[in-house]
Design an enzyme around this catalytic site. Structure first.
Site, mmCIF file in Angstrom:
data_model
loop_
_atom_site.group_PDB
_atom_site.id
_atom_site.type_symbol
_atom_site.label_atom_id
_atom_site.label_comp_id
_atom_site.label_asym_id
_atom_site.label_seq_id
_atom_site.Cartn_x
_atom_site.Cartn_y
_atom_site.Cartn_z
ATOM 1 N N ASN A 57 0.821 -1.208 0.000
ATOM 2 C CA ASN A 57 0.000 0.000 0.000
ATOM 3 C C ASN A 57 0.856 1.260 0.000
ATOM 4 O O ASN A 57 0.513 2.261 -0.640
ATOM 5 C CB ASN A 57 -0.960 -0.007 1.194
ATOM 6 C CG ASN A 57 -2.259 -0.727 0.846
ATOM 7 O OD1 ASN A 57 -2.457 -1.150 -0.290
ATOM 8 N ND2 ASN A 57 -3.140 -0.871 1.817
ATOM 9 N N TYR A 76 -2.171 7.999 -12.090
ATOM 10 C CA TYR A 76 -3.196 8.946 -12.543
ATOM 11 C C TYR A 76 -3.215 10.120 -11.575
ATOM 12 O O TYR A 76 -3.441 9.923 -10.374
ATOM 13 C CB TYR A 76 -4.579 8.295 -12.566
ATOM 14 C CG TYR A 76 -4.737 7.315 -13.692
ATOM 15 C CD1 TYR A 76 -5.110 7.753 -14.959
ATOM 16 C CD2 TYR A 76 -4.471 5.974 -13.492
ATOM 17 C CE1 TYR A 76 -5.223 6.842 -16.000
ATOM 18 C CE2 TYR A 76 -4.586 5.062 -14.523
ATOM 19 C CZ TYR A 76 -4.959 5.510 -15.781
ATOM 20 O OH TYR A 76 -5.063 4.618 -16.809
ATOM 21 N N GLY A 83 -8.033 8.656 -1.623
ATOM 22 C CA GLY A 83 -8.943 8.551 -0.475
ATOM 23 C C GLY A 83 -9.101 7.098 -0.098
ATOM 24 O O GLY A 83 -8.232 6.272 -0.401
ATOM 25 N N CYS A 92 -7.977 2.652 3.286
ATOM 26 C CA CYS A 92 -6.712 1.926 3.496
ATOM 27 C C CYS A 92 -5.449 2.775 3.518
ATOM 28 O O CYS A 92 -4.673 2.711 4.471
ATOM 29 C CB CYS A 92 -6.558 0.862 2.426
ATOM 30 S SG CYS A 92 -7.623 -0.548 2.716
ATOM 31 N N ARG A 117 -15.750 6.526 2.708
ATOM 32 C CA ARG A 117 -14.755 6.756 3.763
ATOM 33 C C ARG A 117 -13.540 7.492 3.191
ATOM 34 O O ARG A 117 -13.003 7.107 2.169
ATOM 35 C CB ARG A 117 -14.331 5.431 4.395
ATOM 36 C CG ARG A 117 -15.394 4.850 5.302
ATOM 37 C CD ARG A 117 -14.992 3.498 5.809
ATOM 38 N NE ARG A 117 -14.934 2.513 4.735
ATOM 39 C CZ ARG A 117 -14.462 1.281 4.886
ATOM 40 N NH1 ARG A 117 -13.993 0.897 6.051
ATOM 41 N NH2 ARG A 117 -14.458 0.440 3.876
HETATM 42 C C1 UDX Z 1 -6.187 -0.260 -1.824
HETATM 43 C C2 UDX Z 1 -5.178 -1.240 -2.415
HETATM 44 O O1 UDX Z 1 -5.070 -1.008 -3.824
HETATM 45 C C3 UDX Z 1 -5.579 -2.665 -2.107
HETATM 46 O O2 UDX Z 1 -4.602 -3.573 -2.603
HETATM 47 C C4 UDX Z 1 -5.712 -2.827 -0.601
HETATM 48 O O3 UDX Z 1 -6.113 -4.112 -0.270
HETATM 49 C C5 UDX Z 1 -6.681 -1.806 -0.025
HETATM 50 O O4 UDX Z 1 -6.298 -0.492 -0.432
HETATM 51 P P1 UDX Z 1 -8.656 0.534 -2.562
HETATM 52 O O5 UDX Z 1 -8.711 1.376 -1.329
HETATM 53 O O6 UDX Z 1 -9.833 -0.320 -2.910
HETATM 54 O O7 UDX Z 1 -7.424 -0.492 -2.486
HETATM 55 O O8 UDX Z 1 -8.455 1.523 -3.769
HETATM 56 P P2 UDX Z 1 -7.368 1.863 -4.886
HETATM 57 O O9 UDX Z 1 -7.879 1.438 -6.198
HETATM 58 O O10 UDX Z 1 -6.031 1.379 -4.496
HETATM 59 O O11 UDX Z 1 -7.428 3.467 -4.838
HETATM 60 C C6 UDX Z 1 -7.141 4.201 -3.653
HETATM 61 C C7 UDX Z 1 -7.230 5.697 -3.915
HETATM 62 O O12 UDX Z 1 -6.183 6.122 -4.774
HETATM 63 C C8 UDX Z 1 -8.538 6.128 -4.567
HETATM 64 O O13 UDX Z 1 -8.970 7.336 -3.978
HETATM 65 C C9 UDX Z 1 -8.138 6.362 -6.006
HETATM 66 O O14 UDX Z 1 -8.964 7.296 -6.676
HETATM 67 C C10 UDX Z 1 -6.723 6.908 -5.834
HETATM 68 N N1 UDX Z 1 -5.863 6.740 -7.024
HETATM 69 C C11 UDX Z 1 -5.613 5.488 -7.501
HETATM 70 C C12 UDX Z 1 -5.304 7.856 -7.627
HETATM 71 O O15 UDX Z 1 -5.517 8.998 -7.196
HETATM 72 N N2 UDX Z 1 -4.486 7.675 -8.714
HETATM 73 C C13 UDX Z 1 -4.197 6.449 -9.216
HETATM 74 O O16 UDX Z 1 -3.429 6.346 -10.183
HETATM 75 C C14 UDX Z 1 -4.787 5.312 -8.585
#
Ligand code: UDX
Length: 443
Positions: free
Chosen positions: A214, A257, A263, A266, A335
């Site tokens: 993470n 991105y 947000g 995690c 969240r």
């Molecule tokens: C994350 C981990 O990816 C996952 O492996 C773990 O088990 C839990 O935490 P998740 O919280 O579901 O998963 O979302 P994720 O797709 O990782 O995105 C997290 C945040 O980062 C989101 O707010 C998303 O919009 C943002 N994000 C993601 C970006 O701003 N840019 C990116 O390139 C990718």
């Protein structure tokens, strides 16, 4: 195999449903009786694509059961997965009270040798502590059952959880007793059909692998977001730079991105926990700390664009149409949502907001409560009616190619703030929009 899952939140429910779907007999346990009752009727507490279907199928097939009876559920299975929450405390450390309570429940109720699998994200050393708590309870009961423990972190992405569980990139299992390997091999064989996905290691390395994964993902996001601000100030365009660096296979296109910040439940929690348990051994992780700081700044940077454009501090009332409230698409989870945060800030400044999200309106209504300055809208076009600008904050598919003519006719002025860089700036200019995005100057 018979499996009990303790904690039927997002991770527990996806894990339980997927294990049941490949033929195991799974009991999902939760102390929340109302939630369990609804689940028995096939009603899910969360929106997660594909989950409802497999939950319902496996209730009918009698592979999946829901219970709030701790004693019976613990006795029922040889393998017990722990999937309860480890929320962030005010000081940034992880609250382990739920985990510890589960350990006591296990120690108090087991009636034979068991295998305990820790799936909750826990600070390094916690899995071993949990085993000690269970053994202490057994000693109090003068029972000599053998309890083996393993750490098996989850890497599920919300919105893609079922697919991630069914075809994972890898399955990490931390164990100190190598005899357990065969149990995990047969448990996870249905998810490793294409090639072996299991990676075995010691328990502490497994616990830390979750945090490292993470932290790495969050680092990639904060890195691109920092580059975005540099690019914008030098009149370069982060969208071109993203393509330019992502095409290097060593870097890749994922998780670079630019956005108004990450947000969700995690990243922030896990990075703070990592900092907190590193501190206990006298370390101050510099990169992880900076990643969090950059993320906080990114939210402010985006919000300031709106403030600067409208001079909101003058307290004149403006209305903003907000597209997207969930912290990412394909979930109703709000969240730590950047969007909710921005809505709250706008309201504080006496602005009005008209919000729309395909799935999280109900959760947002509960969280934001009744407020005269918020209108919850049934569709995306209603949200921009009479608004001074549209602010896009979650990249739902339905926002990718909207009817721009309609948007233009609804807005007071054709102004868009895009926190997810969904559109092409030249195209937006041609369509007559004043288009503000992350990491590129407005044309
Ligand atoms: C994350 C981990 O990816 C996952 O492996 C773990 O088990 C839990 O935490 P998740 O919280 O579901 O998963 O979302 P994720 O797709 O990782 O995105 C997290 C945040 O980062 C989101 O707010 C998303 O919009 C943002 N994000 C993601 C970006 O701003 N840019 C990116 O390139 C990718």
């Amino acid at each position: 195999m018979k499996i009990t899952i303790i904690g039927t939140g997002y991770v527990g429910l996806v894990t339980g449903a997927c294990f049941a779907h490949v033929g195991n007999s799974v009991t999902c346990l939760d102390k929340d009786e109302k939630k369990i009752e609804k689940l028995r009727q096939g009603k899910l507490p969360i929106y997660e694509p594909g989950l409802k279907k497999i939950v319902n199928e496996n209730i009918v097939n009698k592979n999946l059961f829901f219970s709030s009876n701790t004693k019976n559920s613990i006795k029922k299975s040889k393998i017990i997965f722990v999937c309860v929450g480890t929320p962030m405390k005010k000081d940034g450390s992880s609250d382990l009270s739920f985990i510890k309570k589960v350990a006591i429940d296990i120690g108090d109720n087991i009636n034979e040798n068991k295998i305990i699998v820790m799936k909750s994200t826990v600070p390094v050393g916690t899995t071993e502590t949990i085993l000690k708590i269970i053994n202490k309870e057994l000693l109090n009961r003068s029972k000599k059952y053998i309890v083996d423990i393993a750490n098996n972190p989850e890497f599920l992405k919300e919105g893609k959880g079922v697919g991630d569980f069914m075809s994972p990139d890898r399955i990490i299992v931390g164990l100190n007793n190598h005899k357990l390997k065969s149990v995990f091999k047969s448990l996870y064989r249905p998810f490793s059909v294409n090639h072996e996905k299991l990676i075995f290691m010691d328990v502490k390395s497994s616990e830390l692998t979750k945090y490292a994964a993470n932290a790495m993902l969050a680092t990639k996001i904060s890195f691109i977001n920092e580059m975005a601000i540099i690019a914008e100030n030098l009149d370069a365009d982060i969208n071109s730079i993203r393509e330019g660096i992502g095409s290097d296979s060593r870097i890749g296109f994922s998780f670079i991105y630019p956005s108004a910040g990450y947000g969700g439940s995690c990243f922030n929690k896990d990075l703070n926990s990592l900092i907190s348990f590193s501190k206990k051994v006298g370390l101050k992780p510099k990169i992880v700390n900076a990643v969090n700081q950059v993320n906080l700044n990114q939210n402010k940077y985006f919000f300031n664009k709106i403030i600067r454009r409208f001079k909101i501090k003058s307290m004149r009332k403006y209305t903003f149409g907000i597209w997207g409230l969930s912290y990412k698409p394909d979930t109703d989870d709000i969240r730590n949502s950047i969007s909710i945060n921005i809505v709250e800030k706008l309201i504080k400044l006496n602005s009005e907001v008209r919000v729309y999200d395909p799935k999280s309106l109900d959760n947002a209504k509960l969280y934001l409560k009744d407020n005269d300055n918020i209108t919850f809208c049934k569709n995306k076009y209603e949200a921009v009616k009479g608004a001074d600008a549209l602010i896009l904050l979650t990249e739902w598919l339905e926002f990718r190619s909207p009817d721009f003519k309609k948007i233009k006719s609804h807005l007071k002025k054709p102004i868009i703030f895009d926190g997810k860089n969904q559109y092409d700036k030249y195209d937006m200019q041609k369509r007559g929009f004043e288009y503000h995005q992350i990491g590129a100057r407005t044309l």
